[in-house]
Design an enzyme around this catalytic site. Structure first.
Site, mmCIF file in Angstrom:
data_model
loop_
_atom_site.group_PDB
_atom_site.id
_atom_site.type_symbol
_atom_site.label_atom_id
_atom_site.label_comp_id
_atom_site.label_asym_id
_atom_site.label_seq_id
_atom_site.Cartn_x
_atom_site.Cartn_y
_atom_site.Cartn_z
ATOM 1 N N GLY A 64 -3.613 -5.381 5.322
ATOM 2 C CA GLY A 64 -3.919 -4.767 6.416
ATOM 3 C C GLY A 64 -3.131 -3.463 6.382
ATOM 4 O O GLY A 64 -3.063 -2.604 5.475
ATOM 5 N N SER A 65 -2.629 -3.058 7.536
ATOM 6 C CA SER A 65 -1.912 -1.664 7.791
ATOM 7 C C SER A 65 -0.956 -1.258 6.787
ATOM 8 O O SER A 65 -0.164 -2.077 6.617
ATOM 9 C CB SER A 65 -1.938 -1.489 9.215
ATOM 10 N N CYS A 66 -0.824 0.001 6.400
ATOM 11 C CA CYS A 66 0.326 0.667 5.561
ATOM 12 C C CYS A 66 1.422 0.526 6.511
ATOM 13 O O CYS A 66 2.556 0.946 6.153
ATOM 14 C CB CYS A 66 -0.047 1.842 4.995
ATOM 15 N N SER A 67 1.112 0.678 7.988
ATOM 16 C CA SER A 67 2.413 0.896 8.775
ATOM 17 C C SER A 67 3.174 -0.421 8.933
ATOM 18 O O SER A 67 4.106 -0.432 9.430
ATOM 19 C CB SER A 67 1.888 1.171 10.176
#
Length: 580
Positions: A64-67
């Site tokens: 999922g997210s790079c964050s």
């Protein structure tokens, strides 16, 4: 079980002892873990509801997210993080959050990779002790404490990295403290990725401007205060508030102020205030073969897959480090051989597709592919639009950690199956309509038919989607109890205004929010009394229940407009999903 000892690769050294919390399913920290409580809030994940604080987290890797790296940083700075992470494969996002905490703030936890067999044995145990590159596990923590300390093993990949004169100058501090720290971080991650040199990049897209807590703000402000300036043209991802209007929207200043200041810090370092999660819609989008550094999961897979540009799935904070130096590790999708498909996914014969098909397919195939780059067959006839590929890529990047996909006859590096695979024989998986139906029910999970909020624009709406929405709303009346909100980038918002589409949609009752996106939006933009949300985004239908605590319906854009007018989700399956 009796005590067992395994040797792995320590990407961050340290020592920890604790209870194991394990899953064989990858986890996205952004949208999957609350950065303030460490609760797993991904309601589709087997660990949902578990608290990670002081536990030995044993998972195959991230997704999922790079964050996710920003969430890990926040957890470590507040003392809410896991005691250690043991993974089955190298993971940039999980590791980078720990590296930043160590390099900039002096806080750290061990991160160790084990081979698959050893990983499974540790995942089945109750307790683990991590010591350097060694992982000890068993049922009794007292017995683990008595085992002798390990000698320090290798940290990360031991590959030698050739430094250019420019690289060495950054490392020596010639370009200032910000550039020096940035280069140190880049080199540590290059070791993890097995790179032996750095390359020039032409542009950057920064996802680290998403506010995950005070840690993300402190990091950006520290780089700015150290004199950091981007060395290549740099755009900014969505931030966590509408920068120009958050006060008018009633956002609590305790959140709005630091979220806005975070965006300002990156602008101060020379980035453009584009504030969009769809940078491929900008006139600065890279061309095929261009070496770039993009973060934000949906942007990464779109750049690699649809544009044919070359970027890794860069975690938050590594993106700005590379932007400050213009140098990136030569690894992953920057290399031709690493872009090839290693899994063939065959679709059933389909017809009568609507726009809900692509986000659903992306969501499902992400679960199937996990970390593998797939080539998808069976859509050669479909001619998916830019918006279709945007929706597919965003959902795919939500459930997969793969940095790209190929669609035979559609994406630029898959004109033929041989192009996509490099001529190699690869495993195949056949998808059935029943498989897609199961994923539909996961996304369209609300039991009640009523709809209070229609959420559109995750990723950000394009101009063509604004046109399509206006056509669907024309001549109809919105239900007075339903709120409709569209998020989009500033460029798209300005273009829609100039074309008269904005005013038409606002007369219908659509509210527009720029600069931020649904994975960051909170009350009161989400009405406090709203209990059920309908969206056409596979990404938001996945993350939304955990992020908002609301129930979600999923459907096509047309179904979303119907819900906006009636106040109900009809629950009718699309024709293509009824064929099984």
């Amino acid at each position: 079980m009796s005590e067992a000892v395994f040797s792995g690769t320590a990407f961050v050294h340290g020592e920890a002892l604790g209870e194991i919390i394990a899953s064989n399913v990858e986890l996205s920290f952004w949208g999957g873990v609350d950065p303030f409580s460490s609760e797993v809030i991904d309601r589709h994940h087997p660990l949902s509801g578990q608290i990670l604080t002081e536990k030995i987290l044993v998972i195959p890797g991230g997704r999922g997210s790079c964050s996710g790296s920003g969430v890990i940083l926040e957890l470590l700075l507040t003392g809410k993080g896991p005691a250690a992470m043991v993974v089955e494969r190298e993971d940039d996002i999980l590791t980078l959050g720990v590296v930043i905490a160590e390099e900039v703030f002096g806080k750290s936890i061990p991160v160790v990779t084990l081979d698959s067999k050893d990983f499974r044995q540790v995942a089945a145990a109750r307790y683990a002790r991590v010591d350097g590159n060694r992982v000890e596990c068993g049922d009794h923590p007292e017995a683990l404490r008595e085992l002798p300390l390990a000698e320090k093993g290798p940290e990360g990949n031991a590959s030698h990295i050739e430094l250019s004169e420019v690289d060495q100058a950054y490392l020596d501090g010639v370009h200032g403290r910000a550039g020096q720290v940035a280069m140190k971080v880049i080199l540590r991650m290059a070791q993890l990725q097995g790179a032996n040199q750095l390359i020039d990049v032409t542009q950057a897209h920064i996802d680290g401007c998403v506010y995950t807590g005070h840690g993300s703000l402190k990091f950006a402000q520290q780089l700015r205060d150290w004199g950091g300036k981007v060395a290549v043209p740099t755009t900014l991802n969505s931030i966590s508030v509408d920068h120009r209007r958050w006060r008018m929207q009633g956002i609590d200043p305790a959140f709005g102020e630091p979220a806005s200041q975070l965006g300002d810090a990156y602008v101060d370092m020379g980035a453009r205030p584009t504030f969009t999660c769809a940078p491929y819609l900008l006139d600065s989008a890279p061309s095929q073969g261009e070496q770039v550094v993009w973060a934000e999961s949906n942007a990464v897979v779109y750049a690699n897959s649809v544009l044919g540009a070359r970027t890794m799935k860069y975690p938050d904070f590594l993106d700005i480090c590379i932007a400050l130096t213009g140098r990136a590790p030569l690894a992953g999708c920057h290399i031709e051989s690493s872009r090839r498909a290693v899994l063939q996914i065959n679709l059933p014969r389909l017809k009568d597709l609507d726009d809900a098909f692509y986000p659903l397919l992306g969501y499902h195939l992400g679960l199937v592919a996990t970390s593998r780059i797939p080539v998808i067959t069976g859509l050669e006839w479909a001619a998916p639009s830019q918006d279709d590929l945007k929706a597919f890529g965003a959902a795919f990047a939500t459930t997969s950690s793969a940095p790209m996909f190929h669609i035979l006859g559609v994406t630029p590096e898959a004109a033929t199956l041989e192009d996509a695979t490099g001529g190699e024989s690869i495993p195949t998986i056949d998808i059935r309509i029943e498989d897609l139906l199961q994923s539909w029910r996961e996304l369209d999970s609300a039991s009640e038919q009523s709809v209070d909020l229609v959420s559109l624009g995750n990723p950000h709406f394009s101009f063509s989607e604004c046109e399509k929405l206006a056509a669907l709303c024309r001549g109809r009346t919105k239900h007075e109890d339903v709120t409709v909100v569209v998020t989009c980038g500033r460029d798209t918002h300005d273009r829609a205004r100039e074309a008269g589409i904005l005013s038409e949609l606002e007369r219908f009752g659509v509210q527009f929010v720029t600069d931020t996106c649904w994975c960051m939006i909170i009350e009161p933009v989400i009405p406090p009394m709203a209990e059920t949300i309908m969206t056409n985004s596979g990404k938001y239908a996945h993350y939304g229940p955990g992020l908002t605590g609301r129930h979600f319906h999923f459907g096509s854009l047309s179904a979303c407009v119907d819900a906006a007018c009636t106040g109900f989700a009809r629950g009718n399956l699309p024709l293509w999903l009824q064929e099984g």
